[in-house]
Scaffold this active site. Structure first.
Site, PDB file in Angstrom:
ATOM      1  N   ASP A   1       0.788  -1.235   0.000  1.00 61.91           N
ATOM      2  CA  ASP A   1       0.000   0.000   0.000  1.00 61.91           C
ATOM      3  C   ASP A   1       0.821   1.287   0.000  1.00 61.91           C
ATOM      4  OD1 ASP A   1      -2.930  -0.823   0.209  1.00 61.91           O
ATOM      5  OD2 ASP A   1      -1.981  -2.085   1.699  1.00 61.91           O
TER       6      ASP A   1
ATOM      7  N   GLY B   1       0.469   4.891  -1.672  1.00 62.88           N
ATOM      8  CA  GLY B   1       0.928   6.027  -0.863  1.00 62.88           C
ATOM      9  C   GLY B   1       0.066   6.267   0.358  1.00 62.88           C
ATOM     10  N   ALA B   2       0.697   6.158   1.532  1.00 61.78           N
ATOM     11  CA  ALA B   2      -0.013   6.440   2.790  1.00 61.78           C
ATOM     12  C   ALA B   2      -0.353   7.920   2.889  1.00 61.78           C
ATOM     13  CB  ALA B   2       0.843   6.016   3.985  1.00 61.78           C
TER      14      ALA B   2
ATOM     15  N   ASN C   1     -10.792  -0.781   0.607  1.00 61.87           N
ATOM     16  CA  ASN C   1     -11.750  -1.238   1.613  1.00 61.87           C
ATOM     17  C   ASN C   1     -11.271  -1.015   3.046  1.00 61.87           C
ATOM     18  OD1 ASN C   1      -9.928  -3.259   0.382  1.00 61.87           O
ATOM     19  ND2 ASN C   1     -10.584  -4.541   2.069  1.00 61.87           N
ATOM     20  N   TYR C   2      -9.965  -0.933   3.253  1.00 62.28           N
ATOM     21  CA  TYR C   2      -9.388  -0.922   4.595  1.00 62.28           C
ATOM     22  C   TYR C   2      -9.023   0.469   5.060  1.00 62.28           C
ATOM     23  CZ  TYR C   2      -8.445  -5.154   7.155  1.00 62.28           C
ATOM     24  OH  TYR C   2      -8.567  -6.230   7.985  1.00 62.28           O
TER      25      TYR C   2
ATOM     26  N   HIS D   1      -1.247  -8.364   7.398  1.00 58.72           N
ATOM     27  CA  HIS D   1      -0.935  -6.936   7.251  1.00 58.72           C
ATOM     28  C   HIS D   1       0.472  -6.764   7.811  1.00 58.72           C
ATOM     29  CE1 HIS D   1      -5.263  -5.722   6.830  1.00 58.72           C
ATOM     30  NE2 HIS D   1      -5.439  -6.766   7.585  1.00 58.72           N
TER      31      HIS D   1
HETATM   32 CU   LIG Z   1      -7.143  -7.689   7.926  1.00 61.49          CU
END
Ligand SMILES: [Cu+2]
Ligand SMILES: *[C@@H]1O[C@H](CO)[C@@H](O)[C@H](O)[C@H]1NC(C)=O
Ligand SMILES: *[C@@H]1O[C@H](CO)[C@@H](O)[C@H](O)[C@H]1NC(C)=O
Length: 702
Positions: free
Chosen positions: A319, A324-325, A404-405, A458
């Protein structure tokens, strides 16, 4: 994917260079972004270019310290850019000197693809809704052709697909259906996956599974208050408000982006990629300003999914390098994302055309009560002799949405000199349609009728550039070990001996280590040139982190190759400029082959990392086996990494924090109620009595 962003005023390019910021690590201002993109546009005049990313090129540690500590000049303002040229494969990148408004470096790269921006993602849905083959697939899945406006996609990076490699800029579209705008699409996944060329805005292929699964006929699994009221009649009514007040305001000071709080001083930066960056973290130890960390950030992530069925193996978003965070960061709002008295920082990027974009309130800075800092009571006088000190913590946070997260990132400073990185995972599970008679196991869980949520991990890469008590740092691991001497031997007669075994890493290869729960393994970053006057040990910061699952994808797999940093809990390498991103600079569609990122930096396994300038990379995270409780919206799951001073101070450095209550033995004997009242105490009271209580010592009666 909508977001609240505002286009900054589109002032015409100033011919004078924009004002220099107060601090060399300050992120680019909108004026600087405008100057940079104009400079690049005139350099490529007559060619059809679009901007991908622009960001500050931070000064080297040496240049920075010359400015900071040796009264040197402000280092030149440099900014890097990544652009795409229409019809030309690959990317162009370069460096601009903002002061002189000139392009000072350029490079063309082929067979790499740059990060996907939110703008890139937003264009995909419309392309799909009008494509005849996609419409045909929707119809086969049970969505009527006249309902294409109810078809949605989460555009993901493709990971790496050997059919196209890195030649074209691609997205894989994970498809969903909503019967209504307000439905959550994740209970209604569709079973096929179009591949979209981001630049050509074309569907180039559709991956269709051998076994077809129709869209679910069940009700959408929704989570908004109106849905809960429809389902249960009302919302929960038992929670009374909790107000956070700081009647005298905050106890931190900010000078531009420089924070001072409870002896800590540091710079808060932000960029498209890592999001929050903390730099030049020092601690004022009674007048002696001691460096701790030169720079700290989240440098990469990977979320590999565990379903081996084609094409789910492609789901392993990196990600930070792929989206890019920073680019995906949310604008935060008062009273919900953070509560209390808040200071915000905005974030600035450039859109495809080079215009500045501002995310308001991207970084939230505030303080929170943190329970007890320390306490002791004496049993001899019925605990009347007592000291109780409550903790306040400083929290620097951001929240980013990866389709989605949601990832909520909290950088936390504590009054005892320790620091924490807390991450909360929330948002919605990635889902796939499950047939009526189909079992989700072992690679996933049926979290709702016709909904399969695949197993996944993750994993995060925390990059730390330590500077503990100055230059020349080392790293070690520490294992709790029983005495090597046998029971009954003179050295361990009763068999109870145990000790901390410290192994200092001399080389890069030695540093590649994993968490070991049986020895409670932790790691130290320390300055071997200094000694604690009491313990005789070098001043250090200890990394305490046990949420460290191994990467479950096999060695040699695409997942493992693309995250060369993820197969060890700790890797220490010599610092060199540019060693920022452990999966490489341009991550999308990298096959994982070749030498780059962490693989390049660890190629010399013999490189010295003892008593030198080191970079410490820490991999941590969780393995997530979904359950119905995670759906349709997942309660936040916490992960925590702690950095504690060890042998850094001569005593508990927080003893001078004003206690909430302190009574000495002599005071208790006199029974004079000389307690030091805390500032917050007057707001505490007994739950089931109307009168406010006298404080925490009422149980002591003479
Ligand atoms: Cu998860
Ligand atoms: C506490 O917060 C609630 C809700 O925001 C507000 O209505 C109320 O007035 C506040 N109470 C006090 C004592 O500040
Ligand atoms: C470092 O480790 C790698 C992999 O374990 C090994 O191939 C390499 O020879 C080692 N290098 C040195 C210098 O020991």
């Amino acid at each position: 994917m909508e977001r609240l962003s505002q286009i900054a005023s589109q002032a015409t390019a100033a011919s004078a260079a924009p004002a220099k910021p107060a601090h060399p690590l300050d992120p680019l201002s909108t004026a600087e972004i405008k100057c940079l993109t104009n400079t690049v546009k005139s350099y490529y005049a007559g060619r059809s270019i679009s901007f991908n990313t622009v960001t500050l090129r931070e000064p080297t540690k040496k240049a920075y310290l010359q400015w900071k500590e040796d009264g040197g000049k402000m280092p030149p303002r440099l900014a890097s850019f990544v652009i795409l040229e229409k019809g030309v494969p690959g990317v162009k990148e370069g460096l601009v000197d903002i002061g002189t408004q000139s392009v000072i470096e350029t490079r063309s790269l082929e067979q790499v693809q740059p990060i996907l921006t939110v703008e890139d993602l937003c264009s995909t849905e419309e392309i799909l809704r009008t494509h005849p083959d996609v419409i045909a697939q929707c119809v086969l899945s049970g969505v009527p052709a006249n309902e294409m406006h109810n078809v949605y996609c989460d555009p993901w990076t493709i990971g790496y697909d050997e059919r196209w490699g890195a030649g074209k800029r691609l997205q894989q579209a994970l498809m969903y259906y909503r019967s209504d705008d307000d439905d959550s699409q994740y209970s209604h996944p569709l079973d096929f996956c179009p591949i979209v060329d981001t630049e050509e805005k074309k569907v180039i292929f559709i991956d269709i599974p051998l076994r077809r699964r129709k869209v679910s006929k069940h009700k959408h699994a929704n989570f908004n208050p109106q849905d809960m009221i429809a389902k249960y009649g009302s919302m929960r009514t038992d929670a009374t408000p909790i107000n956070v007040t700081q009647p005298e305001g905050v106890s931190f000071k900010m000078d531009g982006n420089v924070m001072s709080w409870s002896n800590f001083n540091f710079h808060i930066g932000f960029n498209y990629r890592e999001g929050i960056v903390l730099s030049d973290i020092t601690y004022n130890d009674h007048g002696n300003v001691r460096p701790i960390f030169h720079r700290m950030s989240l440098s990469e992530m990977i979320v590999p999914y565990g379903c081996p069925d084609y094409p789910h193996q492609r789901k392993h978003a990196l990600d930070i390098g792929e989206y890019g965070a920073g680019l995906m960061t949310n604008p935060l709002s008062l009273g919900c994302d953070c509560k209390g008295v808040i200071h915000y920082l905005d974030a600035h990027f450039a859109d495809r055309s080079g215009e500045p974009i501002t995310i308001k309130h991207a970084v939230c800075i505030h303080e929170e009560d943190d329970g007890l800092l320390f306490k002791h009571s004496d049993f001899r006088d019925n605990f009347a002799t007592s000291i109780v000190t409550r903790a306040t913590k400083l929290v620097i946070s951001q929240i980013f949405t990866a389709a989605n997260y949601e990832y909520c990132i909290y950088w936390i400073f504590m009054q005892d000199g320790s620091m924490k990185l807390d991450i909360k995972l929330t948002g919605i599970l990635n889902t796939y349609v499950l047939g009526d008679d189909e079992d989700a196991g072992p690679w996933g869980t049926r979290v709702y009728p016709n909904v399969n949520a695949h197993n996944h991990q993750h994993m995060f890469s925390l990059r730390i550039h330590p500077r503990i008590d100055g230059d020349g740092n080392s790293a070690a691991m520490s294992d709790a070990k029983p005495s090597p001497f046998p029971l009954g031997s003179p050295e361990n007669m009763y068999g109870n001996g145990f000790y901390a075994e410290k192994t200092t890493f001399k080389t890069v290869n030695e540093s590649k280590t994993n968490y070991e729960s049986s020895t409670g393994r932790s790691w130290d970053m320390f300055n071997p040139n200094k000694k604690n006057a009491y313990s005789g040990k070098p001043p250090s910061y200890k990394l305490v982190s046990s949420q460290t699952p191994p990467l479950l994808a096999k060695e040699g797999s695409i997942v493992s190759k693309r995250a060369p940093w993820a197969s060890n809990t700790v890797t220490v390498i010599p610092y060199e400029e540019g060693r920022l991103y452990p999966s490489g600079d341009h991550v999308p569609q990298w096959s994982g082959d070749g030498v780059r990122g962490m693989r390049e930096w660890t190629a010399d396994g013999d490189a010295n990392i003892d008593n030198t300038d080191i970079l410490f990379f820490h991999t941590f995270g969780i393995t997530h086996f979904p359950a119905p409780e995670d759906f349709p919206l997942m309660p936040a799951e916490p992960i925590s990494v702690l950095l504690r001073p060890r042998h850094f101070f001569l005593e508990n450095p927080a003893l001078d924090v004003v206690p909430s209550h302190a009574m000495t033995t002599k005071q208790a004997k006199l029974a004079t109620n000389l307690e030091i009242k805390s500032k917050t105490d007057s707001t505490s009271r007994l739950a089931f009595e109307n009168t406010s209580s006298a404080g925490c010592c009422t149980r002591f009666t003479k």
